[in-house]
Design an enzyme around this catalytic site. Sequence first.
Site, PDB file in Angstrom:
ATOM      1  N   SER A  33       9.914 -26.318 -31.943  1.00 34.27           N
ATOM      2  CA  SER A  33      11.184 -27.023 -31.758  1.00 34.27           C
ATOM      3  C   SER A  33      10.954 -28.352 -31.033  1.00 34.27           C
ATOM      4  O   SER A  33      11.619 -29.347 -31.315  1.00 34.27           O
ATOM      5  CB  SER A  33      12.157 -26.169 -30.938  1.00 34.27           C
ATOM      6  N   ARG A  49       1.489 -18.663 -32.984  1.00 35.20           N
ATOM      7  CA  ARG A  49       1.044 -19.747 -33.855  1.00 35.20           C
ATOM      8  C   ARG A  49      -0.463 -19.883 -33.800  1.00 35.20           C
ATOM      9  O   ARG A  49      -1.138 -19.855 -34.800  1.00 35.20           O
ATOM     10  CB  ARG A  49       1.678 -21.077 -33.408  1.00 35.20           C
ATOM     11  N   LYS A  72      15.920 -25.144 -17.632  1.00 35.34           N
ATOM     12  CA  LYS A  72      15.261 -25.802 -18.772  1.00 35.34           C
ATOM     13  C   LYS A  72      16.363 -26.465 -19.590  1.00 35.34           C
ATOM     14  O   LYS A  72      17.273 -25.782 -20.084  1.00 35.34           O
ATOM     15  CB  LYS A  72      14.535 -24.720 -19.585  1.00 35.34           C
ATOM     16  N   HIS A 116      10.445 -20.139 -37.016  1.00 33.86           N
ATOM     17  CA  HIS A 116      11.283 -19.028 -36.539  1.00 33.86           C
ATOM     18  C   HIS A 116      11.775 -18.171 -37.717  1.00 33.86           C
ATOM     19  O   HIS A 116      11.788 -16.943 -37.634  1.00 33.86           O
ATOM     20  CB  HIS A 116      12.529 -19.556 -35.807  1.00 33.86           C
TER      21      HIS A 116
HETATM   22  P1  ADP Z   1      10.660 -19.978 -26.148  1.00 35.29           P
HETATM   23  O1  ADP Z   1      11.270 -21.123 -25.413  1.00 35.29           O
HETATM   24  O2  ADP Z   1      11.056 -18.628 -25.617  1.00 35.29           O
HETATM   25  O3  ADP Z   1       9.178 -20.089 -26.429  1.00 35.29           O
HETATM   26  P2  ADP Z   1      11.069 -20.699 -28.898  1.00 35.29           P
HETATM   27  O4  ADP Z   1      12.365 -20.836 -29.593  1.00 35.29           O
HETATM   28  O5  ADP Z   1      10.258 -21.924 -28.723  1.00 35.29           O
HETATM   29  O6  ADP Z   1      11.402 -20.005 -27.539  1.00 35.29           O
HETATM   30  O7  ADP Z   1      10.202 -19.602 -29.617  1.00 35.29           O
HETATM   31  C1  ADP Z   1      10.625 -18.279 -29.752  1.00 35.29           C
HETATM   32  C2  ADP Z   1       9.496 -17.458 -30.349  1.00 35.29           C
HETATM   33  O8  ADP Z   1       9.236 -17.920 -31.671  1.00 35.29           O
HETATM   34  C3  ADP Z   1       8.180 -17.558 -29.589  1.00 35.29           C
HETATM   35  O9  ADP Z   1       7.517 -16.314 -29.665  1.00 35.29           O
HETATM   36  C4  ADP Z   1       7.419 -18.602 -30.347  1.00 35.29           C
HETATM   37  O10 ADP Z   1       6.023 -18.428 -30.209  1.00 35.29           O
HETATM   38  C5  ADP Z   1       7.869 -18.293 -31.756  1.00 35.29           C
HETATM   39  N1  ADP Z   1       7.738 -19.453 -32.623  1.00 35.29           N
HETATM   40  C6  ADP Z   1       8.278 -20.668 -32.508  1.00 35.29           C
HETATM   41  N2  ADP Z   1       7.877 -21.490 -33.490  1.00 35.29           N
HETATM   42  C7  ADP Z   1       7.038 -20.762 -34.256  1.00 35.29           C
HETATM   43  C8  ADP Z   1       6.268 -21.024 -35.416  1.00 35.29           C
HETATM   44  N3  ADP Z   1       6.224 -22.233 -35.984  1.00 35.29           N
HETATM   45  N4  ADP Z   1       5.534 -20.023 -35.914  1.00 35.29           N
HETATM   46  C9  ADP Z   1       5.525 -18.808 -35.309  1.00 35.29           C
HETATM   47  N5  ADP Z   1       6.212 -18.496 -34.230  1.00 35.29           N
HETATM   48  C10 ADP Z   1       6.956 -19.448 -33.692  1.00 35.29           C
END
Ligand code: ADP
Length: 160
Positions: A129, A91, A41, A17
């Site tokens: 996460s 990713r 969720k 992030h």
């Molecule tokens: P959500 O539950 O909306 O997917 P996340 O917190 O998991 O929320 O992710 C928010 C955004 O950050 C999403 O676009 C996700 O693809 C991106 N993201 C999460 N982890 C990574 C990572 N390791 N590299 C690139 N983007 C990421």
Amino acid sequence: MKVAVYPGSFDPITFGHIDIAKRALKVFDRLIILINVHPNKHALFSAEVRKDMVEVTMKEYLNRIEVVIANDLTVDETRKLGATHMVRGLRAVTDFEYEFQLTHANRVLDSEIDSIYFMTDNKYSFLSSALVKEIGLFKGDLEKFIPPYVVEKMKEKMKE
Ligand code: ADP
């Protein structure tokens, strides 16, 4: 002034992030990190704790980053916050299908707001996460995936 919203669960914030937020700051003047609250969720951390972890982690950038807890649909929040774009991270191809759906649904809801995608550094392309929570549960080494303050918060959580 170019303003974008970066929405996500951030449960918890990871180096992936952070990488995306830093890339977005090269394009936008201000970035609003929007903590999503999904009614159906279950999150490990409350929205307030997630916000605090983002603020502490991004403290050097708080002159250009603001952290907001969402109450409404992401597009509605984006418009209300005065942003023109939503930032998301990619990713691998596995993210594409979900993000494709999300972008088109958001466009139907508000055609003025567009989404912009950044690819993370390759070294974070496997990081999520969900993975951090799993490693935390089995008391693995979290330092490689999340900042020290978030490691502390994870350890406190695992004691509960
Ligand atoms: P959500 O539950 O909306 O997917 P996340 O917190 O998991 O929320 O992710 C928010 C955004 O950050 C999403 O676009 C996700 O693809 C991106 N993201 C999460 N982890 C990574 C990572 N390791 N590299 C690139 N983007 C990421």
